[in-house]
Design a protein around this motif. Sequence first.
Motif, mmCIF file in Angstrom:
data_model
loop_
_atom_site.group_PDB
_atom_site.id
_atom_site.type_symbol
_atom_site.label_atom_id
_atom_site.label_comp_id
_atom_site.label_asym_id
_atom_site.label_seq_id
_atom_site.Cartn_x
_atom_site.Cartn_y
_atom_site.Cartn_z
ATOM 1 N N VAL A 67 0.857 -1.203 -0.007
ATOM 2 C CA VAL A 67 0.030 -0.062 -0.024
ATOM 3 C C VAL A 67 0.883 1.252 -0.183
ATOM 4 O O VAL A 67 0.583 2.120 -0.679
ATOM 5 C CB VAL A 67 -1.132 -0.001 1.217
ATOM 6 N N LYS A 68 1.780 1.199 0.805
ATOM 7 C CA LYS A 68 2.775 2.535 1.086
ATOM 8 C C LYS A 68 3.499 2.434 -0.279
ATOM 9 O O LYS A 68 3.639 3.739 -0.687
ATOM 10 C CB LYS A 68 3.797 2.316 2.203
ATOM 11 N N GLY A 69 3.889 1.495 -0.966
ATOM 12 C CA GLY A 69 4.504 1.836 -2.421
ATOM 13 C C GLY A 69 4.041 2.275 -3.400
ATOM 14 O O GLY A 69 4.348 2.212 -4.736
ATOM 15 N N GLY A 70 2.372 2.156 -3.447
ATOM 16 C CA GLY A 70 1.495 2.257 -4.466
ATOM 17 C C GLY A 70 1.053 0.999 -5.288
ATOM 18 O O GLY A 70 0.579 1.065 -6.435
ATOM 19 N N GLY A 71 1.497 -0.167 -4.826
ATOM 20 C CA GLY A 71 0.897 -1.485 -5.309
ATOM 21 C C GLY A 71 2.243 -1.943 -6.369
ATOM 22 O O GLY A 71 2.966 -1.053 -6.958
ATOM 23 N N GLY A 72 2.492 -3.105 -6.311
ATOM 24 C CA GLY A 72 3.188 -3.742 -7.353
ATOM 25 C C GLY A 72 4.643 -4.247 -6.869
ATOM 26 O O GLY A 72 5.604 -4.685 -7.593
ATOM 27 N N TRP A 73 4.847 -3.888 -5.637
ATOM 28 C CA TRP A 73 6.078 -4.125 -4.523
ATOM 29 C C TRP A 73 5.747 -3.604 -3.194
ATOM 30 O O TRP A 73 5.060 -2.851 -2.853
ATOM 31 C CB TRP A 73 7.433 -3.251 -5.387
ATOM 32 N N HIS A 74 6.550 -4.208 -2.400
ATOM 33 C CA HIS A 74 6.363 -4.346 -1.048
ATOM 34 C C HIS A 74 8.014 -3.777 -0.468
ATOM 35 O O HIS A 74 8.055 -3.375 0.628
ATOM 36 C CB HIS A 74 5.921 -5.598 -0.389
ATOM 37 N N GLY A 75 8.917 -4.401 -1.049
ATOM 38 C CA GLY A 75 10.346 -3.901 -0.242
ATOM 39 C C GLY A 75 10.676 -4.616 0.784
ATOM 40 O O GLY A 75 11.583 -4.137 1.471
ATOM 41 N N GLU B 274 -0.946 -15.379 -11.856
ATOM 42 C CA GLU B 274 -1.104 -14.318 -10.937
ATOM 43 C C GLU B 274 -1.325 -12.912 -12.101
ATOM 44 O O GLU B 274 -0.911 -12.827 -13.128
ATOM 45 C CB GLU B 274 0.420 -14.031 -10.513
ATOM 46 N N LYS B 275 -2.180 -12.182 -11.096
ATOM 47 C CA LYS B 275 -2.782 -11.105 -12.115
ATOM 48 C C LYS B 275 -1.783 -9.694 -11.562
ATOM 49 O O LYS B 275 -1.548 -9.485 -10.323
ATOM 50 C CB LYS B 275 -4.178 -10.693 -11.836
ATOM 51 N N LEU B 276 -1.498 -9.159 -12.827
ATOM 52 C CA LEU B 276 -0.416 -7.981 -12.579
ATOM 53 C C LEU B 276 -1.334 -6.854 -11.933
ATOM 54 O O LEU B 276 -2.537 -6.546 -12.272
ATOM 55 C CB LEU B 276 0.024 -7.398 -13.681
ATOM 56 N N VAL B 277 -0.714 -5.786 -11.287
ATOM 57 C CA VAL B 277 -1.799 -4.613 -10.675
ATOM 58 C C VAL B 277 -1.249 -3.319 -11.614
ATOM 59 O O VAL B 277 -0.359 -3.281 -12.193
ATOM 60 C CB VAL B 277 -1.024 -4.452 -9.281
ATOM 61 N N CYS B 278 -2.212 -2.430 -11.345
ATOM 62 C CA CYS B 278 -2.027 -1.068 -12.093
ATOM 63 C C CYS B 278 -1.690 -0.050 -10.775
ATOM 64 O O CYS B 278 -2.258 -0.017 -9.749
ATOM 65 C CB CYS B 278 -3.490 -0.679 -12.674
ATOM 66 N N ILE B 279 -0.270 0.381 -11.225
ATOM 67 C CA ILE B 279 0.111 1.148 -9.978
ATOM 68 C C ILE B 279 -0.371 2.630 -10.303
ATOM 69 O O ILE B 279 -0.220 3.035 -11.412
ATOM 70 C CB ILE B 279 1.654 1.198 -9.953
#
Length: 574
Positions: free
Chosen positions: A316-324, A350-355
């Motif tokens: 959530v903090k990264g805006g989606g697509g990664w968590h770090g 797996e479904k990719l996200v829209c950032i």
Amino acid sequence: MSRPPLLMKILLHNFTISRPLFSLLRIFHHSNHALIPPPLSSNPFFSFNNPNFSSTHFFSALPLSASFISPSSSIQDSLSKSTSLPKRSKKERHKSPEFVLKLKLEMCSKHNDLDEALRLYKSAQIDGTTLSVQHYNLLLYLCSLSAANCDDSRSIHSLEKGFEIYTQMCIDNVVPNEATFTSLSRLAAAKQDPEMAFDFVKKMKNCGIWPKLRSYGPPLFGFCEKGDADGAYNVDAHMVECGVMAEEDELCALLKVSVNVKRGDKVYELLHRLRANVRQVSEETARVIEDWFVSEVASVVGIENWDVGKVKKGVVKGGGGWHGQGWLGSGKWRVVKAEMDKGVCSSCAEKLVCIDIDPKETESFASSLSSLACEKEKRANFMNFQEWLRVHGPYDAVVDGANVGLMDARNFNFRQLINVVNQLQRLSPSKKLPLVILHQGRVNGGVAENPNTKRVLARWRSAGALYATPRGSNDDWYWLYAAVSNKCLLVTNDEMRDHLFQLLGNTIFPRWKEKHQVRMTFSTSGVALHMPPPYSIVVQESETGSWHIPTVIGDDLETPREWLCATRASKTKS
């Protein structure tokens, strides 16, 4: 080697006003031959065949440059006389030996002719021609080029000449600039001494000169080629400290050396930097990434039990697509090349996200775009356009009229443009006409005089759906600003890769383009519009530890884009 006692009192000073003084210093040097350092080639210690040659000894032996001695009254008189001399005309300057030498050296640079450049340099020394930083930079560039690309004997000769020229440059008190140090760094790299190349970059910063990306290439690639990961990381840290952003070539080199030395933490960090700075990777970078995932080290790096809530917060903090949060899961990776079907991976499903793009980022982007456009265009013209937009907007879509009208046609095709505009109006939630941006020359005269075309253009004008950019302007600024400021779709097949778009940087612009650009294909049945993808074409890290890396192979328009899919056999323990 001793220096004149007088030089111990040297202070930094503006070189331009000190030129007469340096002439006196040269006279002083020539009257004290023992004080002038001999050429490097005559000193056995500086032989490039000598394994003891080091950057530390080299720097300590160099004379001081860009320096100034507190002027006596006679020197002050010399300075006052020099400032009262009449300036030479432009024609006289172009006939001067210095200008002619610069032109000849530029031709040598163009044709990569070091031998002729060195002959010109020797003649200039005999004739007493004053060399500037431009002259020296051209000579150093040619030496560095020859040293990097020639055989051993020729390379050693080029290295020796390059450092001799720099020594003379220091003796002549010619102040070096970024190009000087970059060429010296390349010479050091050609000598396979990345430490010395890095010393030149650090010396640059100490002289108040900010290094560029090209300055860091020689030491960075040199350390990576030698497998010296720590040296490469030090160069990278210096780049970050100086605000220089690494691009794909630099990140790929760092990634490769990190894979070779089995630094999983660095590989993880660099994958995220590729996500942020590059987005889609080249074939070479994709191969390096694949090498990591199939390695034994990659299979044992990662945690089997992780905090699901913490990972979700990171996403959530990264805006989606990664968590770090680091490598998740354990065991061997399954690495395949896959395609995406509406954002779903054909391999792992797996479904990719829209950032999403932060609205504040978009506003900031529009503001910077406006400043650039006002700077590059006639300010009054572009400000008039901004006011016109405020009166007639907002729009659901903006059309790059020239790109649409000339696509797949030698002559401007208004019928094609009208077809696209009608399609966009039907698709628009408000059923409003899109804004068409065209040059004045396109809407006045020529095929625009066709009666049917004239009627359509008149209808667009009255609806506030047509803006004719003034003569001499670049319509790219207009359609791009209109689309960004209106937060709407942009219809164009322009790849937006030329110099104008490079000014916008590689942070928000690629993300904005991906979410707003509508592209077109043409066939006998008409024009087909392709809306932005429902997912982000960028390196993505999932909540379960899987990775999807988009490559530049394919464009999802004519051929499906190729992705690298990396998943673990066991990845969902929590």
